[in-house]
Motif scaffolding. Structure first.
Motif, short mmCIF file in Angstrom:
data_model
loop_
_atom_site.label_atom_id
_atom_site.label_comp_id
_atom_site.label_asym_id
_atom_site.label_seq_id
_atom_site.Cartn_x
_atom_site.Cartn_y
_atom_site.Cartn_z
N PRO A 124 0.81 -1.23 0.00
CA PRO A 124 0.00 0.00 0.00
C PRO A 124 0.84 1.27 0.00
N ALA A 125 1.99 1.26 0.69
CA ALA A 125 2.86 2.44 0.69
C ALA A 125 3.52 2.62 -0.68
N PHE A 126 3.98 1.51 -1.28
CA PHE A 126 4.63 1.61 -2.58
C PHE A 126 3.66 2.12 -3.64
N LEU A 127 2.46 1.54 -3.67
CA LEU A 127 1.49 1.94 -4.70
C LEU A 127 0.95 3.35 -4.44
N SER A 128 0.82 3.72 -3.17
CA SER A 128 0.39 5.10 -2.85
C SER A 128 1.40 6.11 -3.37
N TYR A 129 2.67 5.77 -3.24
CA TYR A 129 3.71 6.67 -3.75
C TYR A 129 3.58 6.83 -5.26
N LEU A 130 3.39 5.71 -5.97
CA LEU A 130 3.26 5.78 -7.43
C LEU A 130 2.03 6.59 -7.85
N ILE A 131 0.91 6.39 -7.15
CA ILE A 131 -0.30 7.15 -7.47
C ILE A 131 -0.09 8.64 -7.21
N GLN A 132 0.61 8.95 -6.11
CA GLN A 132 0.89 10.36 -5.80
C GLN A 132 1.75 10.99 -6.90
N GLN A 133 2.72 10.23 -7.42
CA GLN A 133 3.54 10.72 -8.52
C GLN A 133 2.70 10.94 -9.78
N PHE A 134 1.76 10.04 -10.00
CA PHE A 134 0.83 10.15 -11.13
C PHE A 134 0.04 11.44 -11.02
N ILE A 135 -0.49 11.72 -9.82
CA ILE A 135 -1.26 12.94 -9.58
C ILE A 135 -0.40 14.18 -9.80
N GLU A 136 0.81 14.16 -9.23
CA GLU A 136 1.69 15.33 -9.35
C GLU A 136 2.08 15.59 -10.80
N GLY A 137 2.26 14.51 -11.58
CA GLY A 137 2.56 14.68 -13.01
C GLY A 137 1.41 15.32 -13.75
N ALA A 138 0.18 14.88 -13.43
CA ALA A 138 -1.00 15.45 -14.08
C ALA A 138 -1.15 16.93 -13.74
N VAL A 139 -0.91 17.28 -12.49
CA VAL A 139 -1.04 18.68 -12.04
C VAL A 139 0.03 19.55 -12.70
N ALA A 140 1.25 19.02 -12.79
CA ALA A 140 2.36 19.80 -13.36
C ALA A 140 2.18 20.05 -14.87
N GLU A 141 1.57 19.13 -15.58
CA GLU A 141 1.50 19.21 -17.04
C GLU A 141 0.18 19.75 -17.58
N THR A 142 -0.84 19.91 -16.71
CA THR A 142 -2.16 20.36 -17.17
C THR A 142 -2.73 21.39 -16.21
N ASP A 143 -3.97 21.77 -16.46
CA ASP A 143 -4.63 22.77 -15.61
C ASP A 143 -5.43 22.15 -14.47
N ALA B 234 -7.44 16.06 -9.09
CA ALA B 234 -6.70 14.86 -9.51
C ALA B 234 -6.72 13.79 -8.42
N ALA B 235 -6.61 14.24 -7.16
CA ALA B 235 -6.62 13.28 -6.05
C ALA B 235 -7.97 12.59 -5.93
N ILE B 236 -9.06 13.34 -6.11
CA ILE B 236 -10.41 12.75 -6.06
C ILE B 236 -10.57 11.72 -7.18
N LEU B 237 -10.15 12.08 -8.38
CA LEU B 237 -10.28 11.17 -9.52
C LEU B 237 -9.45 9.90 -9.32
N ALA B 238 -8.23 10.07 -8.82
CA ALA B 238 -7.35 8.91 -8.59
C ALA B 238 -7.91 8.00 -7.50
N THR B 239 -8.45 8.62 -6.45
CA THR B 239 -9.02 7.83 -5.35
C THR B 239 -10.22 7.02 -5.82
N GLU B 240 -11.11 7.66 -6.56
CA GLU B 240 -12.28 6.95 -7.07
C GLU B 240 -11.89 5.86 -8.06
N MET B 241 -10.85 6.12 -8.85
CA MET B 241 -10.36 5.10 -9.77
C MET B 241 -9.86 3.88 -9.01
N LEU B 242 -9.11 4.11 -7.94
CA LEU B 242 -8.57 3.00 -7.14
C LEU B 242 -9.69 2.19 -6.48
#
Length: 278
Positions: free
Chosen positions: A173-192, A198-206
């Protein structure tokens, strides 16, 4: 059945709360102790009928099954302290992988087992890893498996694969949470998109993905195939993952096993010293 928990850190607290919330154990049948009294007192305030005592020896006196939830290097000093009070019919349960059940069995006069929990057990879900010593009675095996089944899916695990199993079940759970957090941060950095969105969408996806797996609609492999349309954007994203993750997870397993080996060396030294003093 009276349950004792020595150590109310993260995992000890998860076990206590999960046992109570699942109604597997009523609070008045639980006795707890912690080196820092305030941590245990917080649980006492949450569950007033919990038995909060001042010493590990008192936990042993009041319990049929004792969960030892301390750091690996603290095990043998603790076991040496509680050993005189342990009775043959009791069961001592370790929650850590570096100490073998055979080592524990040779050191205490009662049955022993290992039960490694996961943070997912707090939601009365996920797996737990259970290993019994060769001398453990059938009665105590049944009791522990029943108890863990109320908060998880207990999986009996051989000693040889306990570490890697724990990497997946307990550390995962810690390893995958880190990867998801990186996914969120990438989306935030590259888009509006905002971090909150992004966190809500990722959480609901999981959550949705977990339910698909739970209901056996798809396996991890078929999920990937179903989402990936030939020539589509998912395929392009997967190409990046394939190229950039490389041997990352092999290195991760190597790293956790290196730390495990270091812990094992410390435990072996302690065990030899304590054995000479017996």
């Amino acid at each position: 059945m009276k349950i004792g928990v020595i150590g109310t850190g993260n995992m000890g607290t998860i076990l206590i709360s999960s046992f109570i919330d699942s109604c597997a154990v009523i609070p008045s049948h639980l006795t707890i102790v912690n080196r820092s009294i305030e941590k245990a007192a917080t649980l006492k305030r949450q569950y007033p009928s919990l038995n909060l005592v001042k010493s590990a020896e008192e936990v042993v006196k009041k319990s049929d099954m004792i969960f030892v939830c301390v750091k690996p290097h603290e095990y043998f000093p603790l076991l040496k302290k509680i050993r005189p009070g342990l009775k043959h019919q009791q069961l001592v349960v370790s929650i850590t992988s570096p100490i073998k059940v055979s080592e524990l069995q040779s050191f205490v006069p009662c049955d022993v087992a290992r039960a490694i929990p996961s943070i997912t057990n707090r939601a009365l879900s996920g797996a737990s890893l259970v290993t019994f010593s060769s001398q453990c009675s059938e009665a105590n095996k049944v009791k522990l498996l029943y108890l863990m089944s109320q908060i998880s899916t207990p999986i009996e695990t051989e000693e040889e694969i306990t570490r890697v199993s724990s990497d997946i079940v307990s550390c995962g759970p810690a390893f995958l949470s880190y990867l998801i957090q990186q996914f969120i941060e990438g989306a935030v950095a590259e888009t509006d998109i905002s971090n909150e969105q992004a966190a809500i969408l990722a959480t609901e996806m999981l959550i949705g993905m977990g339910k698909l797996l739970e209901k056996d609609y798809f396996s991890l492999e078929t999920l990937q195939r179903k989402v990936t349309v030939k020539g589509g954007v998912t395929g392009e994203g997967l190409k990046v993952l394939e190229a950039e993750t490389g041997e990352m997870f092999r290195h991760l397993i190597q790293s956790t096993h290196k730390k495990f080996d270091e812990d094992r060396e410390g435990i072996k030294i302690q065990f030899k010293e304590e054995s000479r003093q017996k």
